[in-house]
Scaffold this active site. Structure first.
Site, PDB file in Angstrom:
ATOM      1  N   ALA A   1       1.146  -1.129  -0.121  1.00 16.02           N
ATOM      2  CA  ALA A   1       0.563   0.163  -0.349  1.00 16.02           C
ATOM      3  C   ALA A   1       0.562   1.270   0.094  1.00 16.02           C
ATOM      4  O   ALA A   1       2.181   0.964   0.199  1.00 16.02           O
ATOM      5  CB  ALA A   1      -0.455  -0.084   1.104  1.00 16.02           C
TER       6      ALA A   1
ATOM      7  N   GLY B   1       0.594  -4.887   1.257  1.00 18.55           N
ATOM      8  CA  GLY B   1      -0.599  -5.266   0.495  1.00 18.55           C
ATOM      9  C   GLY B   1      -0.653  -5.596  -0.881  1.00 18.55           C
ATOM     10  O   GLY B   1      -0.878  -5.852  -2.079  1.00 18.55           O
TER      11      GLY B   1
ATOM     12  N   GLU C   1      -0.792  -9.291  -0.524  1.00 21.07           N
ATOM     13  CA  GLU C   1      -1.853  -9.204  -0.119  1.00 21.07           C
ATOM     14  C   GLU C   1      -2.785  -9.822  -1.902  1.00 21.07           C
ATOM     15  O   GLU C   1      -3.889  -9.834  -1.425  1.00 21.07           O
ATOM     16  CB  GLU C   1      -2.118  -8.629   0.405  1.00 21.07           C
ATOM     17  CG  GLU C   1      -1.807  -8.594   2.479  1.00 21.07           C
ATOM     18  CD  GLU C   1      -1.913  -7.014   2.794  1.00 21.07           C
ATOM     19  OE1 GLU C   1      -1.779  -6.434   2.556  1.00 21.07           O
ATOM     20  OE2 GLU C   1      -2.858  -7.969   4.320  1.00 21.07           O
TER      21      GLU C   1
ATOM     22  N   GLU D   1       5.182  -5.112   7.452  1.00 18.39           N
ATOM     23  CA  GLU D   1       4.534  -3.850   7.646  1.00 18.39           C
ATOM     24  C   GLU D   1       4.743  -3.431   9.151  1.00 18.39           C
ATOM     25  O   GLU D   1       4.510  -2.254   9.616  1.00 18.39           O
ATOM     26  CB  GLU D   1       2.405  -3.946   8.208  1.00 18.39           C
ATOM     27  CG  GLU D   1       1.731  -3.559   6.256  1.00 18.39           C
ATOM     28  CD  GLU D   1       2.056  -5.174   6.187  1.00 18.39           C
ATOM     29  OE1 GLU D   1       2.786  -6.396   5.742  1.00 18.39           O
ATOM     30  OE2 GLU D   1       0.960  -5.634   5.043  1.00 18.39           O
TER      31      GLU D   1
HETATM   32  C1  HXC Z   1       4.969   4.416  -1.818  1.00 15.82           C
HETATM   33  C2  HXC Z   1       7.380   3.285  -2.186  1.00 15.82           C
HETATM   34  C3  HXC Z   1       6.729   2.266  -1.944  1.00 15.82           C
HETATM   35  C4  HXC Z   1       4.916   2.368  -0.991  1.00 15.82           C
HETATM   36  C5  HXC Z   1       8.493   2.204  -3.093  1.00 15.82           C
HETATM   37  N1  HXC Z   1       7.507   2.714  -2.681  1.00 15.82           N
HETATM   38  N2  HXC Z   1       7.433   1.052  -1.812  1.00 15.82           N
HETATM   39  N3  HXC Z   1       6.502   3.698  -1.861  1.00 15.82           N
HETATM   40  N4  HXC Z   1       4.592   3.089  -0.584  1.00 15.82           N
HETATM   41  N5  HXC Z   1       4.920   0.603  -0.288  1.00 15.82           N
HETATM   42  C6  HXC Z   1       9.020   4.275  -3.633  1.00 15.82           C
HETATM   43  C7  HXC Z   1      10.077   4.582  -2.641  1.00 15.82           C
HETATM   44  O1  HXC Z   1       9.818   5.795  -1.737  1.00 15.82           O
HETATM   45  C8  HXC Z   1      10.930   5.266  -3.919  1.00 15.82           C
HETATM   46  O2  HXC Z   1      10.851   6.492  -3.634  1.00 15.82           O
HETATM   47  C9  HXC Z   1      10.997   4.192  -4.837  1.00 15.82           C
HETATM   48  O3  HXC Z   1       9.024   3.665  -4.683  1.00 15.82           O
HETATM   49  C10 HXC Z   1      11.402   2.839  -5.027  1.00 15.82           C
HETATM   50  O4  HXC Z   1      12.149   2.614  -3.935  1.00 15.82           O
HETATM   51  P1  HXC Z   1      13.224   2.643  -3.176  1.00 15.82           P
HETATM   52  O5  HXC Z   1      12.802   1.938  -1.854  1.00 15.82           O
HETATM   53  O6  HXC Z   1      14.279   3.655  -3.846  1.00 15.82           O
HETATM   54  O7  HXC Z   1      13.844   1.236  -3.732  1.00 15.82           O
HETATM   55  P2  HXC Z   1      14.601   0.233  -3.335  1.00 15.82           P
HETATM   56  O8  HXC Z   1      15.727   0.276  -2.472  1.00 15.82           O
HETATM   57  O9  HXC Z   1      15.195  -0.964  -4.223  1.00 15.82           O
HETATM   58  O10 HXC Z   1      14.413  -0.725  -1.899  1.00 15.82           O
HETATM   59  C11 HXC Z   1      13.053  -1.202  -2.613  1.00 15.82           C
HETATM   60  C12 HXC Z   1      11.796  -1.516  -1.246  1.00 15.82           C
HETATM   61  C13 HXC Z   1      12.113  -0.859  -0.123  1.00 15.82           C
HETATM   62  C14 HXC Z   1      12.585  -3.350  -0.546  1.00 15.82           C
HETATM   63  C15 HXC Z   1      10.812  -2.956  -1.795  1.00 15.82           C
HETATM   64  O11 HXC Z   1      10.994   0.119  -1.564  1.00 15.82           O
HETATM   65  C16 HXC Z   1      10.880  -1.024   0.285  1.00 15.82           C
HETATM   66  O12 HXC Z   1      11.005  -1.651   1.721  1.00 15.82           O
HETATM   67  N6  HXC Z   1       9.640  -0.004   0.447  1.00 15.82           N
HETATM   68  C17 HXC Z   1       7.870  -0.208   1.174  1.00 15.82           C
HETATM   69  C18 HXC Z   1       7.444  -1.897   1.235  1.00 15.82           C
HETATM   70  C19 HXC Z   1       6.720  -1.825   2.591  1.00 15.82           C
HETATM   71  O13 HXC Z   1       6.655  -1.765   4.171  1.00 15.82           O
HETATM   72  N7  HXC Z   1       5.026  -2.274   1.866  1.00 15.82           N
HETATM   73  C20 HXC Z   1       3.902  -2.605   3.298  1.00 15.82           C
HETATM   74  C21 HXC Z   1       3.280  -0.775   2.776  1.00 15.82           C
HETATM   75  S1  HXC Z   1       2.232  -1.462   3.794  1.00 15.82           S
HETATM   76  P3  HXC Z   1      11.376   7.647  -4.348  1.00 15.82           P
HETATM   77  O14 HXC Z   1      10.467   8.784  -4.686  1.00 15.82           O
HETATM   78  O15 HXC Z   1      11.917   7.897  -3.299  1.00 15.82           O
HETATM   79  O16 HXC Z   1      12.506   7.877  -5.083  1.00 15.82           O
HETATM   80  C22 HXC Z   1       1.207  -1.456   3.686  1.00 15.82           C
HETATM   81  C23 HXC Z   1      -0.123  -2.232   3.849  1.00 15.82           C
HETATM   82  C24 HXC Z   1      -1.371  -3.287   3.481  1.00 15.82           C
HETATM   83  O17 HXC Z   1       1.683  -2.939   2.456  1.00 15.82           O
HETATM   84  C25 HXC Z   1      -2.750  -2.549   3.823  1.00 15.82           C
HETATM   85  C26 HXC Z   1      -2.837  -3.097   5.531  1.00 15.82           C
HETATM   86  C27 HXC Z   1      -2.639  -1.662   5.884  1.00 15.82           C
END
Ligand code: HXC
Length: 260
Positions: free
Chosen positions: A66, A111, A114, A134
């Site tokens: 998400a 997400g 999911e 998360e």
């Molecule tokens: C918004 C995101 C994002 C996310 C990545 N980006 N994941 N933006 N929401 N979930 C964006 C980054 O901010 C970045 O934008 C660009 O995508 C590239 O990501 P990087 O982090 O620079 O890439 P990398 O270093 O290769 O790392 C990849 C990654 C990391 C390991 C996947 O991006 C990451 O950990 N993402 C978050 C994963 C996460 O926590 N997912 C769960 C979300 S909560 P910029 O603009 O900075 O270049 C969720 C809740 C579900 O899903 C519903 C219940 C509540």
């Protein structure tokens, strides 16, 4: 219908949905959800479309979760009042009787994992990575991660993934039963589309009944599930496609499905 965050292509009887925010690793914001709901409703309503495939654009991600930037400043009262994430299940899963496959090409996190698990099955590229990270954000899965993951891989691995937030690679996901097939990255889309085309070549009513039957297994007791299976089986025996399928077998010719 035109969309900004997803691409929708019809390939014969198969609809391909591509999450299209590669700059944000296809993070799922509310616009993606609204557009996917509209696209899935059109897919479901189109009698010429029989199976879907969903994937992510770019090499890196199916969907990295998400959209954290959208959620970061949202007050709790809004998450609750909007029942945020409820439509993913009600509209993409419950309201979609046609099967759809997730072709997971990279990160499927939070997400994203999911969403992949909402599909009827997952085909993964060798570079796919699955996880429910998360907890690292001070939250927990909210689109089915704890429930669908536990049903798919069992308690031990679901707890491990949810509590540590670690990622699981495609080989581990296949061993755990989360994905049905793993293929080299360059073959992912061909494999997923081939599977979808194989499904779309089946008799349409039997496609719906087979999907419904397997899903009942996750909702009910064995006795009730076996009864539902027999009833759906018996319903299919009344179709013209049952007569055609069996006649074609006996006459050693390919069947011609009517969808009734
Ligand atoms: C918004 C995101 C994002 C996310 C990545 N980006 N994941 N933006 N929401 N979930 C964006 C980054 O901010 C970045 O934008 C660009 O995508 C590239 O990501 P990087 O982090 O620079 O890439 P990398 O270093 O290769 O790392 C990849 C990654 C990391 C390991 C996947 O991006 C990451 O950990 N993402 C978050 C994963 C996460 O926590 N997912 C769960 C979300 S909560 P910029 O603009 O900075 O270049 C969720 C809740 C579900 O899903 C519903 C219940 C509540």
């Amino acid at each position: 219908m035109s969309f900004e965050t997803i691409l929708v292509e019809r390939k014969g009887a198969v609809t391909l949905f591509t999450l299209n925010r590669p700059q944000a690793l296809n993070a799922l914001n509310s616009q993606v959800m609204e557009e996917l709901i509209a696209a899935f409703a059109a897919f479901e309503a189109d009698s010429g479309q029989l199976c879907g495939v969903i994937t992510g654009s770019g090499e890196k991600a199916f969907a990295a979760g998400a959209d954290i930037k959208e959620m970061a400043l949202k007050p709790a009262a809004e998450f609750f009042a909007e029942d945020m994430f409820a439509p993913w299940t009600s509209r993409l899963v419950k309201a979609t009787r046609k099967p759809w496959i997730a072709a997971v090409n990279g990160f499927a996190l939070g997400g994203g994992c999911e969403l992949a698990m909402m599909a009827d099955f997952i085909i993964a590229s060798e570079s796919a990575k699955f996880g429910q990270p998360e907890i690292r954000l001070g939250i927990a899965p909210g689109m089915g991660g704890s429930q669908r993951l536990a049903r798919a891989v069992g308690k031990a691995k679901a707890m491990d993934l949810c509590l540590t937030g670690r990622m699981m690679d495609a080989a581990e996901a296949e061993r755990a039963g989360l994905v049905s097939r793993v293929v080299p990255p360059g073959e992912l889309m061909a494999e997923a589309l081939k599977a979808a085309e194989a499904i779309a070549a089946m008799p349409p009513l039997a496609i719906l009944a087979n999907k419904e039957m397997v899903n009942i297994a996750f909702e009910t007791t064995l006795d009730q599930g076996l009864l539902a299976e027999r009833r759906l089986f018996q319903v299919l025996t009344a179709t013209q496609d049952k007569a055609e399928g069996m006649a074609a077998f006996v006459e050693k010719r390919p069947p011609v499905w009517l969808g009734r």
